[in-house]
Design an enzyme around this catalytic site. Structure first.
Site, PDB file in Angstrom:
ATOM      1  N   CYS A 114       9.632   6.473  -6.107  1.00  9.79           N
ATOM      2  CA  CYS A 114      10.303   6.025  -4.878  1.00  9.79           C
ATOM      3  C   CYS A 114      11.739   5.569  -5.166  1.00  9.79           C
ATOM      4  CB  CYS A 114       9.481   4.964  -4.170  1.00  9.79           C
ATOM      5  SG  CYS A 114       9.957   4.761  -2.428  1.00  9.79           S
TER       6      CYS A 114
ATOM      7  N   LYS B 277      12.834   3.380   9.243  1.00 11.34           N
ATOM      8  CA  LYS B 277      11.980   3.540   8.066  1.00 11.34           C
ATOM      9  C   LYS B 277      11.059   4.745   8.190  1.00 11.34           C
ATOM     10  CE  LYS B 277       8.740   0.941   5.133  1.00 11.34           C
ATOM     11  NZ  LYS B 277       8.027  -0.351   4.947  1.00 11.34           N
TER      12      LYS B 277
ATOM     13  N   SER C 276       7.004   5.564   1.945  1.00 18.18           N
ATOM     14  CA  SER C 276       7.391   4.295   2.565  1.00 18.18           C
ATOM     15  C   SER C 276       8.795   3.953   2.078  1.00 18.18           C
ATOM     16  CB  SER C 276       6.398   3.189   2.181  1.00 18.18           C
ATOM     17  OG  SER C 276       6.790   1.949   2.728  1.00 18.18           O
TER      18      SER C 276
ATOM     19  N   HIS D 198       4.678   7.678  -2.803  1.00 17.07           N
ATOM     20  CA  HIS D 198       3.800   6.719  -3.479  1.00 17.07           C
ATOM     21  C   HIS D 198       2.378   7.279  -3.589  1.00 17.07           C
ATOM     22  CE1 HIS D 198       6.380   3.164  -3.857  1.00 17.07           C
ATOM     23  NE2 HIS D 198       6.867   3.457  -2.670  1.00 17.07           N
TER      24      HIS D 198
ATOM     25  N   GLU E 246       0.480   6.771  -5.869  1.00 18.29           N
ATOM     26  CA  GLU E 246      -0.364   5.744  -6.506  1.00 18.29           C
ATOM     27  C   GLU E 246      -0.948   4.760  -5.504  1.00 18.29           C
ATOM     28  OE1 GLU E 246       3.464   3.350  -6.187  1.00 18.29           O
ATOM     29  OE2 GLU E 246       2.857   5.448  -6.295  1.00 18.29           O
TER      30      GLU E 246
ATOM     31  N   ARG F 149       2.854  -6.609   7.191  1.00 14.13           N
ATOM     32  CA  ARG F 149       3.901  -7.468   6.636  1.00 14.13           C
ATOM     33  C   ARG F 149       5.187  -7.342   7.443  1.00 14.13           C
ATOM     34  NH1 ARG F 149       6.054  -4.945   1.491  1.00 14.13           N
ATOM     35  NH2 ARG F 149       7.083  -3.726   3.124  1.00 14.13           N
TER      36      ARG F 149
END
Length: 302
Positions: free
Chosen positions: A142, A163, A192, A235, A237, A249
């Site tokens: 990322c 985003k 992300s 991502h 992972e 969040r």
């Protein structure tokens, strides 16, 4: 074969419950084997979560892996306890005299800043310069991927108007590349981030190969200098619920984020997401360890 991690690392209990083969230092000393030494520069704010996610994939191969976690010395984490960092992390000054078979540089929530404005940028560039001579292959994730492209090749990131978050479909552009062995022609991966890469800037560098990308999420997996640097802009992972946690969040911060695309069933955040990328995450890490680290690294560094 196992990954070797500190006996008291919190991720250990989670991995043991998932039947990931792990080994502590005491048992590892009895093994007559040359393990792979992997350095992880963890720039993520939730360091314990990232530790578990990465160790899960590094422990899913036939290779024995010794893992060293590293943090920045010029930036103090606000989301991980100093005790955890002191107990399980090192800093660059303490390991720069060593050689490592592989290194992972994670993402970081600093994409909206110019690279030079990141408070640990000078430290990171010193580490990336050191990696060219002291690491067989470095996997950048990322923001770590964007930082590597900027440092090594002068390719800057491009801001999105909002985003990019969700799970997107990706295509394979280089099916014969070893890093993608076993991949389906189309596969899913989470993203992300707030920034993108310009395809024409990548194409201008003959030493960079774009292996995979997405119509919605842009360039995804890139390989440079025959695998010396590998960049993954998303991502793979991530756990099943990580994007949901980030969404919650951001809501609490008052950011008013868009719902992650193609993630919640029926676009209903009250429903549990379905993991559609786990197998390709395992493939990516196992292919990297096997073909670009294990088969490329010297048995004994000079």
């Amino acid at each position: 074969m196992p990954i070797k991690i500190p006996k008291l690392l919190p991720a250990r209990e989670i991995l043991e419950k998932e039947n990931i083969f792990i080994m502590d230092e005491d048992r590892a000393t009895t093994q007559d084997i040359r393990p792979l030494n992997i350095l992880i520069l963890n720039l993520m704010p939730e360091k314990e979560m990232e530790e578990t996610q990465l160790l899960r994939h590094l422990g899913n191969t036939p290779l024995q892996v010794n893992v060293t976690f590293m943090r920045t010395a010029t930036h103090q984490s606000k989301h991980t306890s100093p005790l955890h960092l002191d107990q399980f992390y090192t800093i660059f000054a303490e390991i720069k005299h060593k050689k490592f078979d592989g290194m992972i540089i994670t993402g970081a929530p600093v994409e909206q800043y110019p690279f030079q404005k990141v408070d640990y940028w000078n430290e990171l560039t010193e580490i990336m310069n050191w990696s060219k001579r002291n690491v067989t292959s470095t996997l950048h994730i990322c923001w770590g991927a964007q930082a590597a492209l900027f440092y090594h090749f002068g390719i800057n990131k491009i801001p999105y108007p909002e985003k990019l978050s969700g799970v997107f479909t990706h295509s394979i552009y280089e099916p014969k590349e070893k890093l993608l062995r076993g991949f389906d022609d189309r596969f899913f991966a989470p993203h992300s981030r707030y920034t993108d890469l310009d395809r024409s800037s990548l194409d201008a560098h003959s030493e960079i190969k774009l292996l995979s990308g997405s119509e919605e999420a842009g360039p995804f997996i890139l390989l440079a200098n025959n695998g010396k640097q590998i960049m993954v802009t998303g991502h793979l992972e991530y756990d099943t619920g990580t994007l949901a946690q980030e969404y919650e969040r951001d809501l609490k911060k008052g950011i008013n984020p868009n719902l992650p695309k193609h993630y919640f069933p029926d676009d209903d955040p009250g429903k549990t997401p379905i993991n559609t990328w786990r197998s390709h995450a395992h493939l990516l890490f196992s292919n990297w360890l096997n073909y670009y680290v294990y088969q490329a690294t010297p048995y004994q560094w000079d």
